[in-house]
Design a protein around this motif. Structure first.
Motif, short mmCIF file in Angstrom:
data_model
loop_
_atom_site.label_atom_id
_atom_site.label_comp_id
_atom_site.label_asym_id
_atom_site.label_seq_id
_atom_site.Cartn_x
_atom_site.Cartn_y
_atom_site.Cartn_z
N VAL A 48 1.03 -1.18 -0.38
CA VAL A 48 0.16 -0.07 -0.14
C VAL A 48 0.90 1.26 0.27
CG1 VAL A 48 -2.33 1.53 0.93
CG2 VAL A 48 -1.83 -1.24 1.34
N SER A 108 4.08 5.88 12.67
CA SER A 108 3.06 5.06 10.86
C SER A 108 2.47 6.15 10.81
CB SER A 108 1.80 4.35 11.90
OG SER A 108 1.46 5.43 13.11
N GLY A 109 1.30 5.91 9.89
CA GLY A 109 0.12 7.13 9.64
C GLY A 109 -0.30 7.87 10.70
N ALA A 110 -1.13 6.88 11.32
CA ALA A 110 -2.28 7.18 11.67
C ALA A 110 -1.32 8.21 13.53
CB ALA A 110 -3.00 5.81 12.39
N TYR A 136 -9.66 8.15 4.57
CA TYR A 136 -9.19 7.71 5.51
C TYR A 136 -7.72 7.97 5.58
CZ TYR A 136 -7.38 3.07 7.60
OH TYR A 136 -6.47 2.58 8.77
N HIS A 137 -7.74 8.27 7.26
CA HIS A 137 -6.51 8.13 7.65
C HIS A 137 -5.99 7.86 8.52
CE1 HIS A 137 -7.81 12.05 5.43
NE2 HIS A 137 -8.49 12.35 6.19
N GLY A 138 -6.69 6.37 8.78
CA GLY A 138 -5.93 5.85 9.50
C GLY A 138 -6.34 4.38 10.60
N GLU A 187 -6.45 14.85 2.13
CA GLU A 187 -5.58 13.73 1.09
C GLU A 187 -6.22 14.78 0.07
OE1 GLU A 187 -6.84 9.47 1.26
OE2 GLU A 187 -8.31 10.98 2.14
N ASP A 220 -2.88 15.33 4.02
CA ASP A 220 -2.64 14.20 4.28
C ASP A 220 -2.20 13.57 2.75
OD1 ASP A 220 -2.81 10.77 4.34
OD2 ASP A 220 -4.51 10.63 6.26
N ILE A 222 0.30 11.26 3.65
CA ILE A 222 0.35 9.48 3.22
C ILE A 222 0.30 8.17 2.63
CG2 ILE A 222 -0.29 7.50 5.36
CD1 ILE A 222 -0.68 9.61 6.97
N GLN A 223 -0.26 8.05 1.36
CA GLN A 223 -0.39 7.77 0.35
C GLN A 223 0.46 8.16 -0.65
OE1 GLN A 223 -2.40 4.19 -1.31
NE2 GLN A 223 -3.74 5.04 0.16
N LYS A 249 3.81 5.61 5.04
CA LYS A 249 4.16 5.12 4.09
C LYS A 249 6.05 4.76 3.48
CE LYS A 249 -0.77 4.55 3.17
NZ LYS A 249 -0.97 2.55 3.57
C1 LIG Z 1 -4.31 8.63 3.24
C2 LIG Z 1 -4.20 7.32 4.12
N1 LIG Z 1 -3.82 8.25 5.42
C3 LIG Z 1 -3.25 7.81 6.94
C4 LIG Z 1 -3.15 5.90 6.29
C5 LIG Z 1 -2.56 5.31 7.77
O1 LIG Z 1 -2.01 4.33 7.93
P1 LIG Z 1 -1.10 3.67 8.70
O2 LIG Z 1 -1.56 2.37 8.48
O3 LIG Z 1 0.75 3.71 8.39
O4 LIG Z 1 -1.42 4.40 10.17
C6 LIG Z 1 -3.33 5.53 5.30
C7 LIG Z 1 -3.10 4.27 5.39
O5 LIG Z 1 -3.22 3.47 4.07
C8 LIG Z 1 -3.98 6.23 4.24
O6 LIG Z 1 -4.05 6.20 3.20
#
Ligand SMILES: Cc1ncc(COP(=O)(O)O)c(C=O)c1O
Length: 396
Positions: A48, A108-110, A136-138, A187, A220, A222-223, A249
């Motif tokens: 991912v 981590s992302g969360a 989605y943020h975690g 996002e 966000d 993260i992705q 990520k």
């Molecule tokens: C946009 C986004 N934010 C946050 C997360 C959460 O990241 P993590 O799984 O490292 O906590 C994800 C995970 O898929 C994501 O896609």
């Protein structure tokens, strides 16, 4: 895979779904991973959006080994001066948008999202937080409160109070951001909603409204970060600078690393009233920072980002005309191939497993499958995997 290993996995490793893929990994290299029987799988997920520089990238492996030999964990984040953290933060600051120059490392992302939300509340002193439907943020409580899909969070209520979701890409809803709102979390390209890029002018309109009412704009990434969208950070693609950016990520080059970043004056708020406003034992682990730094340098030195758009477009060209494909939504090398029904998507998953392709669907969109390979994938590998995908599409 041996029956014993299979049973032990199901018995002793915490499970996330009733039907895990159950494919054993022996090793991974470049865009492939291999089972003990030697069967190769095209990795079209990258864990991912993690393995942007490919599996077992020698530069990352070398950095991990070197740092593990020098020192691993010594002290909680933020006290000692650890060179891999400093060098990585400096490199990120050189490439982050606007005047963002301070990076708070986590695992981590969360966690990055949690830190960003707290920073926004601390700086503005406001109670309300807004995010997007389909976001989605975690999976931690705070990040989950900001999640857009009620189906996934209702079983875990009560979650954070004073949180609301507005409709992504809906210009009318922007007025719901007010002087009560500490932050808007978004996002720039929605990932788990099934790859939804922003409408023309939408991110600019969010920026404008946040400026009008004094709300902190949090992206966000993260992705989308670390090159996946065709820019090092997707916000550069749309010319909009957030107040806080969340990364994870691919940030760790395959090791667990997350971060939120902001201007130093803003970030300083976490150092007083109260002191230690946000702390983490393992945040910015030196081995993870060394790995992430090596990966980021690899991305920059090899001009990977510059090749992303053409590679994503090549996949699109090779697949879009197949009669079973309803549409392809894409941002750089993040593609959602829409099949129009979950039955067809799940039938593809079964065929992918047979032919040696690792893909999946999206948390809020099970009618499309994902293509997000390592950014190092070659044109030849794109063509070859597209042939396999088309063979599966033919059988639908
Ligand atoms: C946009 C986004 N934010 C946050 C997360 C959460 O990241 P993590 O799984 O490292 O906590 C994800 C995970 O898929 C994501 O896609």
């Amino acid at each position: 895979m041996s029956e014993i290993l299979r049973k032990q996995f199901l018995q002793h490793v915490g499970q996330t779904s009733p039907e895990p893929m159950l494919v054993e990994v022996e090793r991974a290299e470049g865009v492939f991973f291999y089972t003990p029987e030697g069967k190769p799988y095209y990795d079209l997920i990258s864990g991912v959006s993690v393995s942007n520089v490919g599996h077992a990238n020698p530069a990352v492996v070398e950095a991990v080994c070197r740092q593990a030999r020098d020192y691993m964990h010594v002290m909680v984040y933020g006290e000692l001066v650890e060179t891999p953290q400093v060098e990585y933060a400096k490199l990120l600051a050189e490439h982050l948008p606007g005047e963002i120059d301070s990076v708070y490392f986590l695992n981590s992302g969360a966690e990055a999202v949690e830190g960003a939300l707290k920073l926004a509340k601390r700086v503005t002193g406001r109670p309300e937080m807004i995010s997007m439907q389909g976001a989605y943020h975690g999976s931690t409580h705070g990040a989950m409160s900001m999640m857009g899909g009620e189906e996934h969070k209702s079983a875990f209520r009560p979650l954070l109070p004073d949180v609301r979701q507005i409709r992504y890409n809906n210009f009318d809803d922007i007025q719901l951001i007010t002087t009560r709102t500490a932050c808007l979390l978004v996002e720039p390209v929605q990932g788990e909603a099934g790859v939804i890029p922003p409408a023309e002018g939408y991110l600019e309109a969010l920026r404008k409204r946040c400026d009008e009412v004094g709300t902190m704009l949090i992206f966000d990434e993260i992705q989308t970060g670390m090159g996946r969208s065709g820019e090092l950070f997707a916000c550069a693609k749309y010319g909009v600078v957030p107040d806080i950016i969340c990364l994870a990520k691919a940030l760790g080059g395959g090791m667990p690393l997350g971060a939120f970043a902001a201007r130093r004056e803003v970030m300083q708020a976490l150092t007083h009233n109260p002191v230690l406003g946000h702390i983490s034992t393992f945040g910015g682990h030196p081995v993870c920072c060394a790995a992430g730094l090596a990966a980021a340098r690899y991305i920059l030195d090899n001009k990977l980002v510059e090749q992303v758009e053409a590679k994503g477009a090549l996949y699109e060209t090779l697949l879009a005309d197949h009669p079973a494909v309803v549409e392809i939504r894409r941002s750089g090398l993040l593609l959602a191939v829409e099949l129009g029904s979950s039955e067809r998507m799940f039938a593809m998953m079964a065929m992918f497993k047979e032919v040696g392709i690792l893909s999946d669907w999206f948390l809020y969109c099970d009618t499309a499958f994902r293509i997000s390979p390592p950014l190092t994938i070659t044109d030849e590998e794109i063509r070859d995997s597209a042939v396999l995908i088309r063979q599966c599409l033919d059988r639908l």
